[in-house]
Design a protein around this motif. Structure first.
Motif, PDB file in Angstrom:
ATOM      1  N   TYR A  64      -4.107 -28.933 -41.619  1.00 46.14           N
ATOM      2  CA  TYR A  64      -4.780 -29.961 -42.415  1.00 46.14           C
ATOM      3  C   TYR A  64      -4.001 -31.282 -42.347  1.00 46.14           C
ATOM      4  O   TYR A  64      -4.591 -32.346 -42.162  1.00 46.14           O
ATOM      5  CB  TYR A  64      -4.932 -29.509 -43.871  1.00 46.14           C
ATOM      6  N   GLU A  65      -2.691 -31.217 -42.472  1.00 46.77           N
ATOM      7  CA  GLU A  65      -1.871 -32.437 -42.419  1.00 46.77           C
ATOM      8  C   GLU A  65      -2.002 -33.110 -41.053  1.00 46.77           C
ATOM      9  O   GLU A  65      -2.085 -34.340 -40.959  1.00 46.77           O
ATOM     10  CB  GLU A  65      -0.405 -32.116 -42.715  1.00 46.77           C
ATOM     11  N   HIS A 108      -5.277 -34.805 -40.845  1.00 49.23           N
ATOM     12  CA  HIS A 108      -5.197 -36.009 -41.683  1.00 49.23           C
ATOM     13  C   HIS A 108      -4.486 -37.140 -40.924  1.00 49.23           C
ATOM     14  O   HIS A 108      -4.893 -38.304 -41.006  1.00 49.23           O
ATOM     15  CB  HIS A 108      -4.475 -35.677 -42.991  1.00 49.23           C
ATOM     16  N   ASP A 156      -2.225 -25.194 -43.828  1.00 48.69           N
ATOM     17  CA  ASP A 156      -1.753 -26.394 -44.533  1.00 48.69           C
ATOM     18  C   ASP A 156      -1.213 -27.422 -43.539  1.00 48.69           C
ATOM     19  O   ASP A 156      -1.505 -28.614 -43.637  1.00 48.69           O
ATOM     20  CB  ASP A 156      -0.675 -26.034 -45.562  1.00 48.69           C
TER      21      ASP A 156
END
Length: 159
Positions: free
Chosen positions: A126-127, A130, A123
């Motif tokens: 992914y951030e 991004h 998670d």
């Protein structure tokens, strides 16, 4: 990119000294002198000269990434929309200020930069990807997550 050539000649003692220092930056002068078969004063002089000439950049501890909870390592290929100075400068500034990117290289080939990203879990990874995607000038990303680390070293082959 300017190619640097050694400004001093190395003998086998200098190379052995550098090998020991790069493997153990906390080695004492007396222990190093013993390993390179010198007395302490000449050993210290050589060590100091190597520092003064810039062959030793810094000393640091290598932290255990997994024990500190950074369980994900990924490698991301970054392509910029253009190679204008503004784009490259913005991207390089972002990388320089971002502690979760321990490694970044400007490369030749089908993409512009290769970055290493560390995260605690997928998670968080992914951030971080991004965030990279939102940097002005970034037009494409291709990421691979490491499933097993085979080798992680900053030691140079001094043979």
């Amino acid at each position: 990119m300017k190619k640097e050539k050694p400004s001093m000649q190395f003998d086998s003692t200098d190379l052995t000294l550098l090998k020991h220092i790069q493997s153990d930056g906390r080695i004492s002068n007396s222990k190093l002198a013993e390993k390179v078969n010198l007395s302490e004063t000449p050993c210290w002089r050589r060590w100091k000269k190597l520092e003064d000439e810039g062959y030793i950049d810094q000393y640091r501890a290598v932290l255990n990434r997994k024990k500190l909870g950074f369980n994900v390592v990924g490698f991301t290929q970054i392509t910029l929309s253009s190679h204008e100075e503004e784009n490259t400068d913005l991207f390089e500034q972002f990388v320089a200020q971002t502690d979760w990117i321990p490694l970044c290289h400007c490369v030749t080939g089908t993409f512009d930069f290769l970055v290493q990203v560390v995260a605690r879990d997928l998670d968080e990874y992914y951030e971080r990807i991004h965030q990279l995607r939102r940097v002005q000038g970034v037009s494409a990303l291709h990421s691979s997550v490491s499933v097993k680390e085979i080798k992680n070293s900053s030691l140079l082959p001094l043979d």
